[in-house]
Write a protein that holds these residues in place. Structure first.
Motif, PDB file in Angstrom:
ATOM      1  N   GLU A 255      -5.713  -3.072   9.056  1.00  0.00           N
ATOM      2  CA  GLU A 255      -6.736  -2.069   8.728  1.00  0.00           C
ATOM      3  C   GLU A 255      -6.157  -0.648   8.655  1.00  0.00           C
ATOM      4  OE1 GLU A 255      -8.524  -5.571  10.800  1.00  0.00           O
ATOM      5  OE2 GLU A 255      -6.872  -4.200  11.244  1.00  0.00           O
ATOM      6  N   VAL A 256      -4.941  -0.441   9.166  1.00  0.00           N
ATOM      7  CA  VAL A 256      -4.369   0.911   9.183  1.00  0.00           C
ATOM      8  C   VAL A 256      -3.046   0.923   8.421  1.00  0.00           C
ATOM      9  CG1 VAL A 256      -5.466   1.778  11.279  1.00  0.00           C
ATOM     10  CG2 VAL A 256      -3.367   0.432  11.450  1.00  0.00           C
ATOM     11  N   THR A 257      -2.736   2.079   7.849  1.00  0.00           N
ATOM     12  CA  THR A 257      -1.498   2.252   7.088  1.00  0.00           C
ATOM     13  C   THR A 257      -0.847   3.561   7.503  1.00  0.00           C
ATOM     14  OG1 THR A 257      -2.425   1.097   5.187  1.00  0.00           O
ATOM     15  CG2 THR A 257      -0.476   2.443   4.795  1.00  0.00           C
ATOM     16  N   LEU A 258       0.450   3.498   7.893  1.00  0.00           N
ATOM     17  CA  LEU A 258       1.222   4.701   8.209  1.00  0.00           C
ATOM     18  C   LEU A 258       2.147   4.990   7.034  1.00  0.00           C
ATOM     19  CD1 LEU A 258       2.466   6.970   9.901  1.00  0.00           C
ATOM     20  CD2 LEU A 258       3.848   5.243  11.086  1.00  0.00           C
ATOM     21  N   ASP A 259       2.044   6.175   6.496  1.00  0.00           N
ATOM     22  CA  ASP A 259       2.877   6.595   5.367  1.00  0.00           C
ATOM     23  C   ASP A 259       4.122   7.296   5.906  1.00  0.00           C
ATOM     24  OD1 ASP A 259       4.049   7.516   3.096  1.00  0.00           O
ATOM     25  OD2 ASP A 259       2.313   8.663   2.374  1.00  0.00           O
ATOM     26  N   PRO A 260       5.327   6.693   5.795  1.00  0.00           N
ATOM     27  CA  PRO A 260       6.549   7.335   6.312  1.00  0.00           C
ATOM     28  C   PRO A 260       6.855   8.668   5.636  1.00  0.00           C
ATOM     29  CG  PRO A 260       6.928   5.001   5.889  1.00  0.00           C
ATOM     30  CD  PRO A 260       5.607   5.348   5.265  1.00  0.00           C
ATOM     31  N   ALA A 261       6.341   8.868   4.440  1.00  0.00           N
ATOM     32  CA  ALA A 261       6.635  10.112   3.720  1.00  0.00           C
ATOM     33  C   ALA A 261       5.823  11.288   4.235  1.00  0.00           C
ATOM     34  CB  ALA A 261       6.379   9.915   2.230  1.00  0.00           C
ATOM     35  N   THR A 262       4.714  10.999   4.914  1.00  0.00           N
ATOM     36  CA  THR A 262       3.852  12.091   5.407  1.00  0.00           C
ATOM     37  C   THR A 262       3.650  12.049   6.914  1.00  0.00           C
ATOM     38  OG1 THR A 262       1.828  10.787   5.104  1.00  0.00           O
ATOM     39  CG2 THR A 262       2.605  12.100   3.219  1.00  0.00           C
ATOM     40  N   GLY A 263       3.821  10.887   7.526  1.00  0.00           N
ATOM     41  CA  GLY A 263       3.562  10.760   8.944  1.00  0.00           C
ATOM     42  C   GLY A 263       2.089  10.619   9.276  1.00  0.00           C
ATOM     43  N   LEU A 264       1.255  10.363   8.275  1.00  0.00           N
ATOM     44  CA  LEU A 264      -0.187  10.261   8.479  1.00  0.00           C
ATOM     45  C   LEU A 264      -0.625   8.798   8.494  1.00  0.00           C
ATOM     46  CD1 LEU A 264      -1.401  13.088   6.048  1.00  0.00           C
ATOM     47  CD2 LEU A 264      -0.754  13.283   8.463  1.00  0.00           C
ATOM     48  N   ILE A 265      -1.605   8.491   9.365  1.00  0.00           N
ATOM     49  CA  ILE A 265      -2.160   7.139   9.452  1.00  0.00           C
ATOM     50  C   ILE A 265      -3.537   7.140   8.796  1.00  0.00           C
ATOM     51  CG2 ILE A 265      -2.910   5.286  10.987  1.00  0.00           C
ATOM     52  CD1 ILE A 265      -1.009   6.391  13.090  1.00  0.00           C
ATOM     53  N   THR A 266      -3.767   6.170   7.948  1.00  0.00           N
ATOM     54  CA  THR A 266      -5.064   6.041   7.273  1.00  0.00           C
ATOM     55  C   THR A 266      -5.739   4.757   7.738  1.00  0.00           C
ATOM     56  OG1 THR A 266      -4.294   7.239   5.325  1.00  0.00           O
ATOM     57  CG2 THR A 266      -6.248   5.844   5.060  1.00  0.00           C
ATOM     58  N   LEU A 267      -7.003   4.925   8.181  1.00  0.00           N
ATOM     59  CA  LEU A 267      -7.832   3.783   8.553  1.00  0.00           C
ATOM     60  C   LEU A 267      -8.761   3.487   7.389  1.00  0.00           C
ATOM     61  CD1 LEU A 267      -9.012   1.739  10.620  1.00  0.00           C
ATOM     62  CD2 LEU A 267     -10.515   3.589  11.416  1.00  0.00           C
ATOM     63  N   ALA A 268      -8.685   2.261   6.901  1.00  0.00           N
ATOM     64  CA  ALA A 268      -9.495   1.890   5.736  1.00  0.00           C
ATOM     65  C   ALA A 268     -10.981   1.891   6.099  1.00  0.00           C
ATOM     66  CB  ALA A 268      -9.064   0.513   5.234  1.00  0.00           C
ATOM     67  N   PRO A 269     -11.861   2.170   5.126  1.00  0.00           N
ATOM     68  CA  PRO A 269     -13.307   2.135   5.394  1.00  0.00           C
ATOM     69  C   PRO A 269     -13.805   0.693   5.528  1.00  0.00           C
ATOM     70  CG  PRO A 269     -12.897   2.595   3.090  1.00  0.00           C
ATOM     71  CD  PRO A 269     -11.559   2.600   3.753  1.00  0.00           C
ATOM     72  N   GLY A 270     -15.008   0.589   6.072  1.00  0.00           N
ATOM     73  CA  GLY A 270     -15.648  -0.711   6.162  1.00  0.00           C
ATOM     74  C   GLY A 270     -15.257  -1.547   7.346  1.00  0.00           C
ATOM     75  N   ASN A 271     -14.579  -0.941   8.360  1.00  0.00           N
ATOM     76  CA  ASN A 271     -14.158  -1.700   9.530  1.00  0.00           C
ATOM     77  C   ASN A 271     -15.085  -1.420  10.710  1.00  0.00           C
ATOM     78  OD1 ASN A 271     -11.604  -3.019   8.674  1.00  0.00           O
ATOM     79  ND2 ASN A 271     -11.011  -0.883   8.262  1.00  0.00           N
ATOM     80  N   PRO A 272     -15.286  -2.396  11.565  1.00  0.00           N
ATOM     81  CA  PRO A 272     -16.158  -2.191  12.719  1.00  0.00           C
ATOM     82  C   PRO A 272     -15.532  -1.237  13.728  1.00  0.00           C
ATOM     83  CG  PRO A 272     -15.061  -4.315  12.865  1.00  0.00           C
ATOM     84  CD  PRO A 272     -14.757  -3.772  11.501  1.00  0.00           C
ATOM     85  N   ALA A 273     -16.361  -0.706  14.592  1.00  0.00           N
ATOM     86  CA  ALA A 273     -15.861   0.182  15.639  1.00  0.00           C
ATOM     87  C   ALA A 273     -14.842  -0.559  16.490  1.00  0.00           C
ATOM     88  CB  ALA A 273     -17.033   0.672  16.490  1.00  0.00           C
ATOM     89  N   GLY A 274     -13.781   0.173  16.884  1.00  0.00           N
ATOM     90  CA  GLY A 274     -12.753  -0.444  17.711  1.00  0.00           C
ATOM     91  C   GLY A 274     -11.422   0.262  17.566  1.00  0.00           C
ATOM     92  N   GLU A 275     -10.388  -0.300  18.198  1.00  0.00           N
ATOM     93  CA  GLU A 275      -9.045   0.273  18.192  1.00  0.00           C
ATOM     94  C   GLU A 275      -8.149  -0.479  17.207  1.00  0.00           C
ATOM     95  OE1 GLU A 275      -7.546   0.196  22.163  1.00  0.00           O
ATOM     96  OE2 GLU A 275      -8.815   1.868  22.835  1.00  0.00           O
ATOM     97  N   TYR A 276      -7.335   0.297  16.486  1.00  0.00           N
ATOM     98  CA  TYR A 276      -6.388  -0.272  15.517  1.00  0.00           C
ATOM     99  C   TYR A 276      -5.021   0.383  15.779  1.00  0.00           C
ATOM    100  CZ  TYR A 276     -10.777  -1.674  13.397  1.00  0.00           C
ATOM    101  OH  TYR A 276     -12.026  -2.196  13.193  1.00  0.00           O
ATOM    102  N   THR A 277      -3.957  -0.412  15.780  1.00  0.00           N
ATOM    103  CA  THR A 277      -2.653   0.103  16.195  1.00  0.00           C
ATOM    104  C   THR A 277      -1.601  -0.032  15.111  1.00  0.00           C
ATOM    105  OG1 THR A 277      -1.971  -2.002  17.177  1.00  0.00           O
ATOM    106  CG2 THR A 277      -3.122  -0.443  18.615  1.00  0.00           C
TER     107      THR A 277
END
Length: 326
Positions: A255-277
Motif C-alpha cells: 500500500e505504500v511506495t518510497l521514492d528513492p529520488a525524493t525520499g517521500l513515502i506515498t500511501l495509496a488511497p482506498g486503504n483502511p485505517a491502520g499502519e503501513y511500513t
C-alpha cells in the motif's frame, strides 16, 4: 707443448660439482679434447646472492719423462683467469598493509585507535638484508624491526606493527589514509649495495551514518504523501540529504511506495485505517560501504463518515392499476 701427454686428468675444487669423465690416455701436441670430461653444478642461494659462480679447474698430465705437467683453467688456452659465470639476480619485495578499525564506534570518537599489520614478502630470488619499514602517517606509532635477513619466498607478518589514534580531523574527513614503504638491501655482482622497495596503502573508514525512523502524523485524507524520510538521518555528523546519501528500498507493504529520488513515502488511497511500513537503507555517497537501515511507519487515520440510503415502495389500492391513491 711439443710432447705427448698421458693419463691426463681434471680436478675441480668447486664444492658439490659433479665431475664426470675418465683420464685421457694420450693427448698429442696440439690436440684438443672437449668431450671426455664434463661437470654439473646446481646453483646455491649463495651463488645467486653473489650474482655469479667462480671456479677454476686443474688439468694434469704426464710427459714422456714421467714428469707431471699441470695448468689452471682460463678463458682461453693461454690465460689462467678464474672462470666467472654470471647469475641473474631478480630482487623483489612486496608489502601488504592492513588496518583493523574494529575499535572505532559509530559514530567515531577521538582517542579511538586503528591498528595496522604488515606482511612483508621477499618475492625475488636474492636474499634481502636490513629490511626496514616506514610509515608516512603523522602520529602513527610504529614498532619493530629491522628484519635482519629475508630469504627468497619468505614472508614476515610479525616483526612490524603500528597503532594510530583518531583525531577530530580524521572524523571530519570520514577516513584515515596512509601509506607504508618497505625497503630491503642486497649486494649485486660487483659487491655494490642495492635496494629494493614496495609500498602499500590502507584506508580506515571513520565515517558514521545513522538512519532513524520519522514520526509522521497520521494521514487524515484518503491516502497521501509524507515528508522526507531523511529528516532524522545523519552521515559524517551532518544532516543526511539526497546530495550525500543514496536511498534503497529493502521491503515495503504494497500500500505504500518510497521514492528513492525524493525520499517521500506515498500511501495509496482506498486503504483502511491502520499502519503501513517500508524498510529502507541509506549509504554514504562518499563512502558507499558505510550504510544503515531503518523502518518507517505510515498511519492511515480513520475518516469519520455517514451514508444515507433512501428507498421507496409503491402500494397498490387493490384495483391492480397504478394511479391516484396508490
Amino acid at each position: 707443448g711439443d710432447v705427448n701427454l698421458s693419463n691426463v686428468v681434471i680436478t675441480d675444487p668447486l664444492p658439490d660439482l659433479v665431475l664426470s669423465g675418465s683420464p685421457i690416455p694420450l693427448l698429442a701436441p696440439g690436440q684438443t679434447n672437449t668431450v671426455t670430461y664434463s661437470g654439473v653444478y646446481l646453483l646455491k642461494q649463495s651463488d645467486i646472492d653473489a650474482g655469479m659462480v667462480m671456479n677454476q679447474a686443474t688439468a694434469t698430465g704426464v710427459d714422456p719423462y714421467n714428469t707431471s705437467v699441470s695448468d689452471l683453467s682460463g678463458a682461453d688456452a693461454v690465460s689462467d683467469n678464474v672462470l666467472t659465470t654470471p647469475v641473474n639476480q631478480a630482487a623483489s619485495i612486496a608489502l601488504i598493509k592492513s588496518g583493523d578499525a574494529s575499535g572505532i564506534t559509530v559514530p567515531a570518537q577521538t582517542g579511538q585507535q586503528v591498528s595496522y599489520a604488515f606482511t612483508i614478502t621477499n618475492t625475488g630470488n636474492v636474499t634481502l638484508t636490513n629490511v626496514t619499514l616506514t610509515d608516512s602517517l603523522p602520529g602513527i606509532v610504529l614498532s619493530g624491526g629491522p628484519i635482519a635477513t629475508l630469504a627468497p619466498g619468505q614472508a614476515d607478518s610479525t616483526t612490524y606493527a603500528a597503532t594510530y589514534t583518531l583525531q577530530a580531523s580524521d572524523i571530519a574527513a570520514g577516513q584515515v589514509d596512509n601509506t607504508a614503504t618497505v625497503t630491503g638491501t642486497y649486494m649485486d655482482a660487483t659487491t655494490a649495495s642495492q635496494t629494493i622497495s614496495d609500498s602499500s596503502s590502507d584506508t580506515a573508514i571513520t565515517a558514521a551514518i545513522e538512519a532513524l525512523p520519522e514520526i509522521f502524523p497520521p494521514i487524515t485524507s484518503d491516502g497521501g504523501t509524507t515528508t522526507t524520510v531523511l529528516g532524522s538521518d545523519s552521515v559524517i555528523n551532518m544532516q543526511a540529504t539526497l546530495a550525500n546519501v543514496t536511498i534503497s528500498v529493502l521491503s515495503s507493504d504494497p500500500e505504500v511506495t518510497l521514492d528513492p529520488a525524493t525520499g517521500l513515502i506515498t500511501l495509496a488511497p482506498g486503504n483502511p485505517a491502520g499502519e503501513y511500513t517500508v524498510t529502507y537503507q541509506i549509504c554514504s555517497i562518499a563512502f558507499p560501504a558505510v550504510c544503515d537501515q531503518t523502518t518507517e511507519t505510515v498511519i492511515q487515520a480513520a475518516r469519520p463518515s455517514i451514508e444515507t440510503v433512501k428507498t421507496q415502495a409503491l402500494s397498490d389500492n387493490g384495483d391492480g392499476v397504478t394511479g391516484v391513491g396508490d
